[in-house]
Scaffold this motif. Sequence first.
Motif, mmCIF file in Angstrom:
data_model
loop_
_atom_site.group_PDB
_atom_site.id
_atom_site.type_symbol
_atom_site.label_atom_id
_atom_site.label_comp_id
_atom_site.label_asym_id
_atom_site.label_seq_id
_atom_site.Cartn_x
_atom_site.Cartn_y
_atom_site.Cartn_z
ATOM 1 N N UNK A 36 0.790 -1.165 0.323
ATOM 2 C CA UNK A 36 -0.039 0.069 -0.053
ATOM 3 C C UNK A 36 1.008 1.402 0.008
ATOM 4 N N UNK A 37 0.460 2.271 -0.953
ATOM 5 C CA UNK A 37 1.251 3.323 -0.942
ATOM 6 C C UNK A 37 0.541 4.525 -0.513
ATOM 7 N N UNK A 38 0.903 5.395 0.466
ATOM 8 C CA UNK A 38 0.419 6.617 1.196
ATOM 9 C C UNK A 38 1.203 7.874 1.005
ATOM 10 N N UNK A 39 0.756 9.105 0.848
ATOM 11 C CA UNK A 39 1.346 10.297 0.706
ATOM 12 C C UNK A 39 0.879 11.040 1.864
ATOM 13 N N UNK A 40 1.656 11.913 2.374
ATOM 14 C CA UNK A 40 1.629 12.824 3.319
ATOM 15 C C UNK A 40 1.687 13.964 2.589
ATOM 16 N N UNK A 41 0.611 15.011 2.405
ATOM 17 C CA UNK A 41 0.749 16.093 1.521
ATOM 18 C C UNK A 41 0.972 17.452 2.241
ATOM 19 N N UNK A 42 1.927 18.258 1.985
ATOM 20 C CA UNK A 42 2.249 19.385 2.693
ATOM 21 C C UNK A 42 2.181 20.584 1.764
ATOM 22 N N UNK A 43 1.940 21.704 2.280
ATOM 23 C CA UNK A 43 1.931 22.908 1.220
ATOM 24 C C UNK A 43 3.063 23.610 1.724
ATOM 25 N N UNK A 44 3.494 24.879 0.930
ATOM 26 C CA UNK A 44 4.642 25.502 1.140
ATOM 27 C C UNK A 44 4.650 26.149 2.441
ATOM 28 N N UNK A 45 3.974 26.246 3.243
ATOM 29 C CA UNK A 45 3.965 26.806 4.663
ATOM 30 C C UNK A 45 3.868 25.743 5.713
ATOM 31 N N UNK A 46 4.031 24.388 5.091
ATOM 32 C CA UNK A 46 4.239 23.092 6.071
ATOM 33 C C UNK A 46 2.968 22.669 6.667
ATOM 34 N N UNK A 47 1.905 23.212 6.288
ATOM 35 C CA UNK A 47 0.412 22.669 6.539
ATOM 36 C C UNK A 47 0.466 21.225 6.116
ATOM 37 N N UNK A 48 -0.549 20.391 6.571
ATOM 38 C CA UNK A 48 -0.665 19.248 6.275
ATOM 39 C C UNK A 48 -2.050 18.974 5.856
ATOM 40 N N UNK A 49 -2.422 18.315 4.614
ATOM 41 C CA UNK A 49 -3.538 18.030 4.424
ATOM 42 C C UNK A 49 -4.070 17.130 5.079
ATOM 43 N N UNK A 50 -5.473 16.995 5.455
ATOM 44 C CA UNK A 50 -6.134 16.205 6.169
ATOM 45 C C UNK A 50 -7.551 16.029 5.283
#
Length: 174
Positions: A36-50
Amino acid sequence: MCGVDELVERVDDQDRVLGVVVSRRQAVQEGWLHRVAVTVCRDERGRVLVHRRSERVSRFPGLFEVEVGGAANVGESYEQAAARELAEELGIRALPRLLFTFLNRSGLSPHWLGVHEAVMSDAVAPDPDEVAWHGWLTQPELQSALLEWRFTPDSHEAFSRYLAFRTVTARNDQ
């Protein structure tokens, strides 16, 4: 993919492909290891997508997740599976970077989990069949959410390992 039973490759306890193709449903039912492959997505400000999973998905409907992902299809690398899942679930084209893999025993059945990271703009177009809600959270907001909201079983372990990996990497870069 919602309601579709993907074909996956069985792997051993060292994450080596065994050359046996099974349905993901069967792998889960039998407890056979697969990827299984997962990705933690961050924006340029370091916030994490939930995001909160749609009520229409077969696995963990309505629960929150810190990572976006799914099973690696037959012949797919972790990176290819992660990129495909980002396109399917969030409508974005990105090449996530594989950070590490581990044998994950939380969730519906044991599986090898490839944890990736992608830094992207906050403009995503989630598939409503997969994602009911999404938001970008700061680290303190996410820490609170992890205590208060109902997350998928592997979100806590995958994200804590992700944070530990980032801490070690930052320390080694100094």
